[in-house]
Each structure stands twice: as structure tokens, then as C-alpha cells.
Write an enzyme that holds these catalytic residues in place. Structure first.
Site, short mmCIF file in Angstrom:
data_model
loop_
_atom_site.label_atom_id
_atom_site.label_comp_id
_atom_site.label_asym_id
_atom_site.label_seq_id
_atom_site.Cartn_x
_atom_site.Cartn_y
_atom_site.Cartn_z
N ARG A 167 0.84 -1.20 0.00
CA ARG A 167 0.00 0.00 0.00
C ARG A 167 0.87 1.23 0.00
O ARG A 167 1.87 1.29 0.71
CB ARG A 167 -0.91 0.02 1.23
CG ARG A 167 -1.84 1.24 1.29
CD ARG A 167 -2.61 1.29 2.59
NE ARG A 167 -1.73 1.37 3.76
CZ ARG A 167 -1.13 2.48 4.18
NH1 ARG A 167 -1.27 3.62 3.52
NH2 ARG A 167 -0.36 2.46 5.24
N VAL A 168 0.49 2.21 -0.81
CA VAL A 168 1.09 3.54 -0.77
C VAL A 168 -0.03 4.54 -0.54
O VAL A 168 -1.14 4.38 -1.05
CB VAL A 168 1.91 3.87 -2.04
CG1 VAL A 168 3.18 3.05 -2.10
CG2 VAL A 168 1.10 3.68 -3.30
N SER A 169 0.27 5.58 0.24
CA SER A 169 -0.76 6.52 0.66
C SER A 169 -1.17 7.51 -0.40
O SER A 169 -2.30 7.98 -0.41
CB SER A 169 -0.29 7.29 1.90
OG SER A 169 -0.01 6.38 2.93
N THR A 170 -0.26 7.87 -1.28
CA THR A 170 -0.60 8.85 -2.32
C THR A 170 -0.39 8.25 -3.69
O THR A 170 0.42 7.33 -3.87
CB THR A 170 0.24 10.14 -2.19
OG1 THR A 170 1.62 9.81 -2.39
CG2 THR A 170 0.07 10.78 -0.82
N GLN A 182 3.23 8.03 -5.18
CA GLN A 182 4.23 7.15 -4.58
C GLN A 182 4.28 5.85 -5.37
O GLN A 182 3.34 5.49 -6.06
CB GLN A 182 3.89 6.86 -3.12
CG GLN A 182 4.04 8.06 -2.22
CD GLN A 182 3.62 7.75 -0.79
OE1 GLN A 182 2.67 7.01 -0.57
NE2 GLN A 182 4.31 8.32 0.17
#
Length: 190
Positions: free
Chosen positions: A8-11, A14
Site C-alpha cells: 500500500r502507498v498513501s498517495t 508514490q
């Protein structure tokens, strides 16, 4: 029995490549990834899809604990759900696995420290904002007025027929900012 990875990446800007490579090296035969999704959300498309695929005896592997969840309560609830379904959990970076007798305890301690770190960061941020306010500075985006040079330049470029995306490249602003500048101009003109 399969090994499923979750990244998972938050933005959206990324890259999950580092996580995915580590998960492949850890033996995951399928990796589910969420892009631009906060770990505080209980429902995430990639995570939900992975959870639907899991069967008893499978293993969920993450690069780091905080990729699976951003707060201790949700993280532990998710792992409890996995264990209740007969699914094991492993975190590559922290070296934690729920298959061992100490794994569950270490998982609880590590996730509690991660939560503490996030809480302290939020507290420092609030303290910094309060200190700035005491000195007359306010947090957030700086207010731009109609007379600002970039607002005028955006208006002129729009009058020449350029698109907001092209205007943004020229003045060094995002397309959303260009739209905001143009709205400022249109409000000032009325």
C-alpha cells in the site's frame, strides 16, 4: 496453501515497487496493491480483494506493519480475523510471524509503538501550528489574491487559448491551482 502479499502507498504519486519486490523475494505468488489509499481506512480495494481470495492455511505477507493498518486497534482486529479464518500473518521488515508463540505478542508491542510514533508526530505538528499562530503565522496554503503575478499570468495565458494544464506547466502550478486562480479572476471581474 498460498502466500499472498499486500502492498500500500498513501498517495497516487508514490511507488509501491520496493514493497512489491520485497514481497516477491519473500515468496509471495500473488500481490495485491492499493495506490493512494490511507491505511486508516478499514475498507481498501486491494486489501478487500485479497481478503476474498484467502483460504485456511494461506499466509498474508506485508513489507511493514503500517502497510496493513495505521492504528493498533484496526491492525490487531484484522489479524484476529485472519487467525480466526486459519490464515497466518508475516511482516518482512519487522520479522514478525503469527505462526510462532511469540509472534502475536511481538505484533501487539510493535503495532503499539507504531501507533505511539504516529500520535507523537501528530502532537508535534499541532504544537508547531500553535507556536506559529502565537507568532502571527497561520498554517495551510498561503492566500493568493487577484493581484498576484501568477493569477494575472494565468488569466493572460487563458485569454491566449491555452488549457489549464498547459498554463500550469508554464507558471509552475498544478492544474487544480490554475483553476483556482482563474476562479479568483472570474470572481473579481463580477
Amino acid at each position: 496453501m498460498g502466500s499472498f502479499g499486500y502492498a500500500r502507498v498513501s498517495t497516487g504519486d508514490q511507488n509501491a515497487g520496493l514493497q512489491e519486490a520485497a514481497l516477491k523475494a519473500a515468496g509471495c505468488h500473488r500481490i495485491f496493491t492499493d495506490h493512494g489509499v490511507s491505511g486508516t481506512r478499514a475498507s481498501r480495494p486491494g486489501l478487500d480483494k485479497m481478503l476474498d481470495h484467502l483460504r485456511e492455511g494461506d499466509e498474508v505477507v506485508v513489507w511493514k506493519l503500517d502497510r496493513l493498518g495505521r492504528n493498533t486497534r484496526n491492525l490487531l482486529a484484522l489479524i484476529d480475523d485472519l487467525e480466526g479464518r486459519g490464515v497466518h500473518f508475516r511482516s518482512v521488515t519487522e520479522g514478525i510471524s503469527t505462526t510462532g508463540s511469540m509472534g502475536r505478542t511481538m505484533l501487539t508491542v510493535m503495532s503499539a509503538f507504531a501507533q505511539l510514533e504516529r500520535d507523537q508526530l501528530a502532537e508535534r505538528t499541532r504544537a508547531g501550528m500553535a507556536a506559529a499562530a502565537e507568532h502571527g503565522r497561520k498554517a495551510g496554503r498561503r492566500e493568493v489574491t487577484v493581484g498576484h503575478a501568477k493569477v494575472k499570468r494565468a488569466r493572460d495565458l487563458k485569454a491566449q487559448g491555452l488549457t489549464p494544464a498547459d498554463i500550469g506547466k508554464i507558471i509552475g502550478a498544478s492544474r487544480a491551482t490554475v483553476y483556482r486562480y482563474l476562479r479568483l479572476e472570474s470572481k473579481a471581474g463580477t
